[in-house]
Every structure is written in structure tokens, then in C-alpha cells.
Scaffold this motif. Structure first.
Motif, PDB file in Angstrom:
ATOM      1  N   VAL A 170      86.081 -58.127   2.259  1.00  0.00           N
ATOM      2  CA  VAL A 170      84.505 -58.585   2.537  1.00  0.00           C
ATOM      3  C   VAL A 170      84.263 -59.684   1.091  1.00  0.00           C
ATOM      4  CG1 VAL A 170      83.681 -56.437   1.712  1.00  0.00           C
ATOM      5  CG2 VAL A 170      82.344 -57.928   3.574  1.00  0.00           C
ATOM      6  N   ILE A 171      84.663 -58.724   0.100  1.00  0.00           N
ATOM      7  CA  ILE A 171      84.858 -59.739  -0.649  1.00  0.00           C
ATOM      8  C   ILE A 171      85.691 -60.543  -0.960  1.00  0.00           C
ATOM      9  CG2 ILE A 171      84.376 -60.362  -3.080  1.00  0.00           C
ATOM     10  CD1 ILE A 171      82.327 -57.635  -3.367  1.00  0.00           C
ATOM     11  N   PRO A 172      85.891 -62.445  -0.654  1.00  0.00           N
ATOM     12  CA  PRO A 172      85.656 -62.960  -1.226  1.00  0.00           C
ATOM     13  C   PRO A 172      84.962 -63.421   0.282  1.00  0.00           C
ATOM     14  CG  PRO A 172      87.275 -63.697  -1.446  1.00  0.00           C
ATOM     15  CD  PRO A 172      86.917 -62.390  -0.945  1.00  0.00           C
ATOM     16  N   PHE A 173      85.315 -62.777   1.537  1.00  0.00           N
ATOM     17  CA  PHE A 173      85.392 -63.416   2.564  1.00  0.00           C
ATOM     18  C   PHE A 173      84.371 -63.151   3.847  1.00  0.00           C
ATOM     19  CE2 PHE A 173      90.019 -62.219   2.143  1.00  0.00           C
ATOM     20  CZ  PHE A 173      90.380 -63.808   2.016  1.00  0.00           C
ATOM     21  N   ALA A 174      83.067 -62.375   3.547  1.00  0.00           N
ATOM     22  CA  ALA A 174      82.198 -62.724   3.761  1.00  0.00           C
ATOM     23  C   ALA A 174      81.672 -63.133   2.812  1.00  0.00           C
ATOM     24  CB  ALA A 174      81.622 -61.195   4.551  1.00  0.00           C
ATOM     25  N   HIS A 221      89.010 -52.428   2.500  1.00  0.00           N
ATOM     26  CA  HIS A 221      87.757 -53.319   2.385  1.00  0.00           C
ATOM     27  C   HIS A 221      86.426 -52.142   3.086  1.00  0.00           C
ATOM     28  CE1 HIS A 221      92.199 -55.331   2.610  1.00  0.00           C
ATOM     29  NE2 HIS A 221      91.964 -54.573   4.219  1.00  0.00           N
ATOM     30  N   ALA A 222      86.175 -50.907   2.100  1.00  0.00           N
ATOM     31  CA  ALA A 222      84.929 -50.390   2.497  1.00  0.00           C
ATOM     32  C   ALA A 222      85.413 -49.988   4.031  1.00  0.00           C
ATOM     33  CB  ALA A 222      84.284 -50.823   2.084  1.00  0.00           C
ATOM     34  N   GLY A 223      86.323 -49.867   5.253  1.00  0.00           N
ATOM     35  CA  GLY A 223      85.541 -49.970   5.985  1.00  0.00           C
ATOM     36  C   GLY A 223      85.453 -51.228   6.941  1.00  0.00           C
ATOM     37  N   TYR A 224      84.832 -52.244   6.529  1.00  0.00           N
ATOM     38  CA  TYR A 224      83.631 -53.364   6.641  1.00  0.00           C
ATOM     39  C   TYR A 224      84.355 -53.247   8.078  1.00  0.00           C
ATOM     40  CZ  TYR A 224      81.122 -57.491   7.409  1.00  0.00           C
ATOM     41  OH  TYR A 224      80.400 -58.375   7.568  1.00  0.00           O
ATOM     42  N   PRO A 225      82.862 -53.527   9.068  1.00  0.00           N
ATOM     43  CA  PRO A 225      81.248 -53.559   9.168  1.00  0.00           C
ATOM     44  C   PRO A 225      81.039 -51.572   9.718  1.00  0.00           C
ATOM     45  CG  PRO A 225      82.154 -53.239  11.357  1.00  0.00           C
ATOM     46  CD  PRO A 225      83.503 -54.283  10.815  1.00  0.00           C
TER      47      PRO A 225
END
Length: 340
Positions: free
Chosen positions: A255-259, A229-233
Motif C-alpha cells: 500500500v506504500i508506495p503503490f497507493a 501489506h496490513a491486509g489492505y484494503p
């Protein structure tokens, strides 16, 4: 599925009835992800997309998955099987990861002595790789957070603690110690370890999920750690860490695709600094295959937008952008997870 079942099957927030007097169905119906999914499925299957979906699934559910995957160009999956068991054929190549919390929470470790628990844990991890698993996964961010300390004395103390959380024994020092053991074994066996970082579903300890908390753990680690999840945010932290530390890789799942409206900006901000060999596509798909389908399309569209901007600003040569694209969508994952 009914429309309500379809909407809630992709929900990461509370389900109906879990919070009194809360309309979680409307909340999930109106989230940007579902609005995007609905529009794209109408474009693919027609205005009455749910009826067409149900018909195709009744005819042949595996063929429906194949139809979606071929449309999106999906040729392989990396699956953390922590949610359950295989129910039907999967029409692409796939690699399995063993989620260590499955063993910690449900494997009877706390019924043993500390030394026997460590022995069983290590034996299980080695056996899983021998059975064909491609690596390990930890969701310690959902349990005790990412402020991990590799201290056996604290592990022994916490192993006998009676502190309980919703998932069972809290035992932070013990859980930390087992993650450190996982990294040792993964390094020895030359397999990757995924660690959940950043945002998650309703159970996440978001205040304890920042990637930078793992700095000391990864500083001199000689294996491969994938911050999912790349640590998003906090994805810019992850991107910078992937540049500083050879062990740190990342994927952009969840984060892709949920944002969906953030897809382009996330890619742009990660590639401000992250080396091309460190970044991988991901979807975090679960329950329904449409999540993986939508994620692949959004990622491709945003990546094309990113290439156009890089070219307009004369930052990266076309050949290097082609290398960047291949590595993001295919080559890096093939290498890290040992696809044939």
C-alpha cells in the motif's frame, strides 16, 4: 531501460500481450503510483530522469542503489527471495525469508508419499534457519486463500487429489497443513512467519485474502505472525487483530508506495488501535530499487503529517510519538527479524 521497460518493471497488473486487445502500458503509465514516481525522480535526477538513471547504472549499478538508499535513509532490507536469486551486491544489511511455496510448488513434494513429503518439508525449513534465514513467508492467499484448516486427514486426502490450478496441484488441505507445520517450526525456532494478506498482483484470490479468516489460526499462537501489506484494503481488521492477539504484527508494504495518496490515511487508520510495537514500515519493492526509494520518502512524509495531527488533537505526547516513529521505521523490524 527504455521508458516502456521502466514503466512495466513496476507493474503488478497484466503485462503486454497477456490479455488480448488491452493497452496495459497506458494503464500502468497513468496509475497514480507511476505518476508519483515520475515526478519524484524528475525532482531528484532532472527532467530527463530516465537518461540520467541509465547513465548512473551503466557507470556503477551498485553505487546507484547506494545513492538511492542513502537519499531515502534505507539502512536494511527484509527480502523474500521467492522471485529469484541475488544478481549483485546489496549496499545495506539484509535478512532473507524462505518462501514455503517455493518448496511446495517446485520442490518435488508431490512425487513423494505424504509422510515423506512432510518429512522433507520440515527438514528443509529447519535447514534454512540453520543456514541463516531469519524466518518464513507464505503466499497461500495466492494459492488457496486464507481460510486455513489444520487437519491432517483432509491434508492426506487432498495430497492425492488431481485438481489443478495455474500454479500446479491445488491440494488445499495439504497446503493448509504445511502452513500450520510452518507455524509450529517457527514457534519452536523463535522466528517470524510472514503471511500475505489483502490486495496483491493479478494472481491474488482477493475474495479469500481477508486477514480475519486467520482469526482461529492466530488466536492462541505463541509465535510471531506478520500480516504483510496490513491486509489492505482490510487493514482495519489487521490493526484490530494486532491489538487482540499477541501473535499478530503487521507491515504497511505494498500500500506504500503503490497507493501514494492513501499513505497518510492508512497510517492514521492503523494507529487508531494497533499497539506501537506491532506496526512496521515496508515497501514491497521488486525489480527496480526506485520502488524502495519512493516508498521510504512517502512513508516519512505521511508519518510527519500523522504526528502533526496527533499533536494538534493532543492525543499522544511528543516523547511517545518519537517512540512510535522509531518503532515503525526501525526498532520493531530489528527485533522481529533479528538484525544485529
Amino acid at each position: 531501460m527504455t521508458e516502456k521497460e521502466f514503466v512495466m518493471s513496476a507493474a503488478e497488473s497484466w503485462l503486454e500481450g497477456e490479455v488480448k486487445n488491452s493497452d496495459v502500458y497506458t494503464m500502468n503509465t497513468l496509475r497514480p503510483f507511476y505518476l508519483t514516481l515520475k515526478r519524484r525522480l524528475k525532482e531528484l535526477l532532472g527532467e530527463d530522469f530516465l537518461s540520467e538513471r541509465n547513465k548512473m547504472i551503466r557507470d556503477d549499478p551498485v553505487n546507484y542503489m547506494k545513492f538511492l538508499f542513502e537519499d531515502a535513509g534505507i539502512v536494511g532490507l527484509v527480502i523474500d527471495e521467492g522471485f529469484g536469486v541475488k544478481e549483485m551486491e546489496i549496499p545495506v544489511k539484509y535478512k532473507l525469508l524462505f518462501r514455503i511455496e517455493t518448496l511446495i510448488d517446485k520442490g518435488g513434494l508431490f512425487s513423494l508419499t505424504f509422510d515423506k513429503a512432510i518429512e522433507l518439508f520440515e527438514e528443509t525449513l529447519r535447514r534454512k534457519i540453520a543456514e541463516g534465514y531469519s524466518g518464513f513467508k507464505s503466499i497461500i492467499a495466492y494459492r488457496t486463500g486464507l481460510k486455513v484448516r489444520c487437519e491432517e486427514e483432509q491434508a492426506r486426502k487432498d495430497f492425492t487429489s488431481e485438481k489443478i490450478d495455474w500454479f500446479g496441484k491445488y491440494a488445499k488441505g495439504f497446503r493448509d497443513f504445511l502452513l500450520c507445520k510452518t507455524l509450529e517450526i517457527a514457534k519452536e525456532l523463535k522466528v517470524p512467519v510472514q503471511i500475505h494478506t489483502g490486495a496483491g498482483d493479478r494472481d491474488i484470490k482477493l475474495d479469500l485474502s481477508r486477514p480475519s479468516y486467520l482469526t482461529d489460526l492466530v488466536r492462541r499462537y505463541e509465535g510471531v505472525i506478520v500480516f504483510v501489506h496490513a491486509g489492505y484494503p482490510y487493514h482495519r481488521e489487521t490493526a484490530w487483530m494486532s491489538y487482540l492477539f499477541p501473535s499478530v504484527y503487521l507491515d504497511v508494504s505494498q500500500v506504500i508506495p503503490f497507493a501514494p495518496m492513501a499513505t497518510f490515511s492508512i497510517l492514521k487508520e492503523i494507529y487508531e488501535v494497533a499497539p506501537l510495537n506491532k506496526v512496521m514500515y515496508g515497501s514491497d519493492a521488486f525489480k527496480i530499487p526506485e520502488i524502495a526509494w519512493l516508498a521510504a520518502h512517502l512513508a516519512k512524509e505521511s508519518f510527519n503529517e500523522l504526528k502533526e495531527e496527533l499533536d494538534r488533537k493532543r492525543l499522544i505526547e511528543p516523547d511517545d510519538m518519537e517512540e512510535m516513529e522509531k518503532r515503525f521505521f526501525y526498532l520493531n523490524a530489528r527485533t522481529v527479524y533479528n538484525f544485529d
